[in-house]
Motif scaffolding. Structure first.
Motif, short mmCIF file in Angstrom:
data_model
loop_
_atom_site.label_atom_id
_atom_site.label_comp_id
_atom_site.label_asym_id
_atom_site.label_seq_id
_atom_site.Cartn_x
_atom_site.Cartn_y
_atom_site.Cartn_z
N GLU A 3 0.83 -1.19 0.00
CA GLU A 3 0.00 0.00 0.00
C GLU A 3 0.87 1.25 0.00
OE1 GLU A 3 -2.44 -0.17 3.42
OE2 GLU A 3 -3.41 -2.05 2.89
N LEU A 4 0.30 2.34 -0.47
CA LEU A 4 0.97 3.62 -0.35
C LEU A 4 0.67 4.19 1.03
CD1 LEU A 4 0.32 5.32 -3.83
CD2 LEU A 4 2.48 4.43 -2.95
N VAL A 5 1.70 4.73 1.65
CA VAL A 5 1.57 5.30 2.99
C VAL A 5 1.84 6.80 2.90
CG1 VAL A 5 2.46 5.30 5.35
CG2 VAL A 5 2.33 3.16 4.06
N PRO A 6 0.98 7.65 3.46
CA PRO A 6 1.25 9.08 3.45
C PRO A 6 2.61 9.37 4.10
CG PRO A 6 -1.00 8.66 4.15
CD PRO A 6 -0.31 7.33 4.11
N VAL A 7 3.42 10.18 3.45
CA VAL A 7 4.75 10.46 4.01
C VAL A 7 4.63 11.22 5.33
CG1 VAL A 7 5.95 10.42 1.80
CG2 VAL A 7 4.91 12.56 2.58
N ASN A 8 3.54 11.94 5.52
CA ASN A 8 3.37 12.66 6.77
C ASN A 8 3.28 11.71 7.96
OD1 ASN A 8 2.92 15.28 8.14
ND2 ASN A 8 0.94 14.39 8.66
N GLU A 9 2.79 10.47 7.71
CA GLU A 9 2.73 9.48 8.79
C GLU A 9 4.13 9.13 9.28
OE1 GLU A 9 1.09 4.93 9.53
OE2 GLU A 9 0.20 6.17 7.95
N ALA A 10 5.06 8.93 8.34
CA ALA A 10 6.44 8.65 8.70
C ALA A 10 7.06 9.85 9.41
CB ALA A 10 7.25 8.30 7.46
N ARG A 11 6.75 11.04 8.93
CA ARG A 11 7.31 12.25 9.53
C ARG A 11 6.85 12.40 10.98
NH1 ARG A 11 7.52 18.24 6.77
NH2 ARG A 11 8.42 19.34 8.56
N THR A 27 15.27 17.76 9.84
CA THR A 27 14.78 18.49 8.67
C THR A 27 14.28 17.48 7.64
OG1 THR A 27 16.93 18.55 7.55
CG2 THR A 27 16.43 20.35 9.07
N TRP A 28 13.28 17.88 6.86
CA TRP A 28 12.63 16.97 5.92
C TRP A 28 12.59 17.56 4.51
CZ3 TRP A 28 10.84 12.15 7.28
CH2 TRP A 28 10.75 11.87 8.66
N THR A 29 12.76 16.70 3.52
CA THR A 29 12.51 17.04 2.12
C THR A 29 11.68 15.90 1.54
OG1 THR A 29 14.64 18.19 1.93
CG2 THR A 29 13.52 17.61 -0.11
N LEU A 30 10.39 16.15 1.36
CA LEU A 30 9.46 15.09 0.95
C LEU A 30 8.58 15.59 -0.21
CD1 LEU A 30 8.35 13.97 4.53
CD2 LEU A 30 9.95 12.77 3.02
N PRO A 31 9.09 15.56 -1.43
CA PRO A 31 8.30 16.03 -2.58
C PRO A 31 7.05 15.20 -2.84
CG PRO A 31 10.64 15.84 -3.12
CD PRO A 31 10.43 15.13 -1.82
N SER A 32 7.10 13.91 -2.53
CA SER A 32 5.96 13.03 -2.79
C SER A 32 5.01 13.02 -1.60
CB SER A 32 6.44 11.60 -3.07
OG SER A 32 7.34 11.58 -4.16
N ASP A 33 3.72 12.89 -1.88
CA ASP A 33 2.72 12.86 -0.82
C ASP A 33 2.63 11.49 -0.14
OD1 ASP A 33 1.98 15.51 -1.26
OD2 ASP A 33 0.51 14.94 -2.80
N ALA A 34 3.01 10.44 -0.87
CA ALA A 34 2.92 9.08 -0.34
C ALA A 34 4.03 8.23 -0.92
CB ALA A 34 1.56 8.47 -0.66
N LEU A 35 4.39 7.18 -0.17
CA LEU A 35 5.42 6.24 -0.60
C LEU A 35 4.92 4.81 -0.37
CD1 LEU A 35 8.58 7.85 1.08
CD2 LEU A 35 8.10 7.81 -1.37
#
Length: 213
Positions: free
Chosen positions: A76-84, A100-108
């Motif tokens: 499944e795709l997981v929202p990157v904000n969940e990991a953050r 610090t974060w660099t997350l161009p994609s909304d999900a991974l």
């Protein structure tokens, strides 16, 4: 499940228990103090410590559930904000580490998120005196690219973790400390991906390229 998989699962459980021992032990100690304490001010302080320990315990369990376990299933795709949120919570009580974060994609994909979280764990462990943890992850044309950089005045990196990442650490030498890295190596191999690390003066850089993840 193969014998190797059983051993790896056991070592991951050992790592989880090791990391949970401190906050859970603090809960037990706080309850014991509260039972004997009569002073209202000190009782309030005990309640504050109990609340802090309970929050830390919950944050770690949420982190390990996704980093080591099968939270949410696979593929499944997981929202990157969940990991953050999970990583930020893990370092919330360590003022010496800035994230610090660099997350161009909304999900991974789930394998990429697991890799990101475990890279973050390795990076945090590498900063015993504090420093900066930089995390970047992006999904491009079906391939996940992940980079985590830990920089500080002192970098603590066990060479066996590096050997576990590149798959050269013998199974007989695995430990609870190196098990997360060994898990990542198996995960990357199953996807036809690649893990890399570089240790320099004042910095540790971890990278992953995961096709189809």
């Amino acid at each position: 499940m193969t014998t190797s998989s059983l051993e790896l699962a056991s070592l991951l459980c050992s790592r989880l228990c090791h990391d949970m021992l401190s906050p859970v032990g603090a809960l037990t100690n706080g309850l014991e103090l509260l039972a004997d304490e009569k002073d209202p001010v000190m009782r309030q302080r005990c309640f504050e410590l109990l609340e802090q320990s309970a929050r830390i315990s919950a944050d770690k369990l949420k982190f390990f559930r996704l980093a080591f376990g099968a939270a949410g299933g696979f593929g499944e795709l997981v929202p990157v904000n969940e990991a953050r949120v999970l990583v930020d919570a893990l370092v919330a009580n360590n003022a010496r580490i800035a994230v610090t974060w660099t997350l161009p994609s909304d999900a991974l994909p789930k394998p990429a998120v697991k890799t990101l979280l475990n890279f973050a764990l390795i990076g945090i462990d590498a900063l015993p005196r504090g420093g900066t943890l930089e995390l970047a992850a992006e999904l491009r044309q079906g391939t996940s690219e992940i980079v985590v950089r830990a920089s500080g005045t002192r970098i603590a990196f066990d060479g066996d973790i590096g050997r576990a990442l590149d798959g050269s650490l013998p199974e007989s030498e695995l430990s609870s400390r190196t098990a997360p890295a060994a898990m990542l190596a198996q995960l990357a191999a199953s996807l036809g991906g690649e893990l890399q690390y570089a240790l320099g003066e004042g910095a540790l850089v971890l990278g992953a390229v995961l096709p189809g993840a």
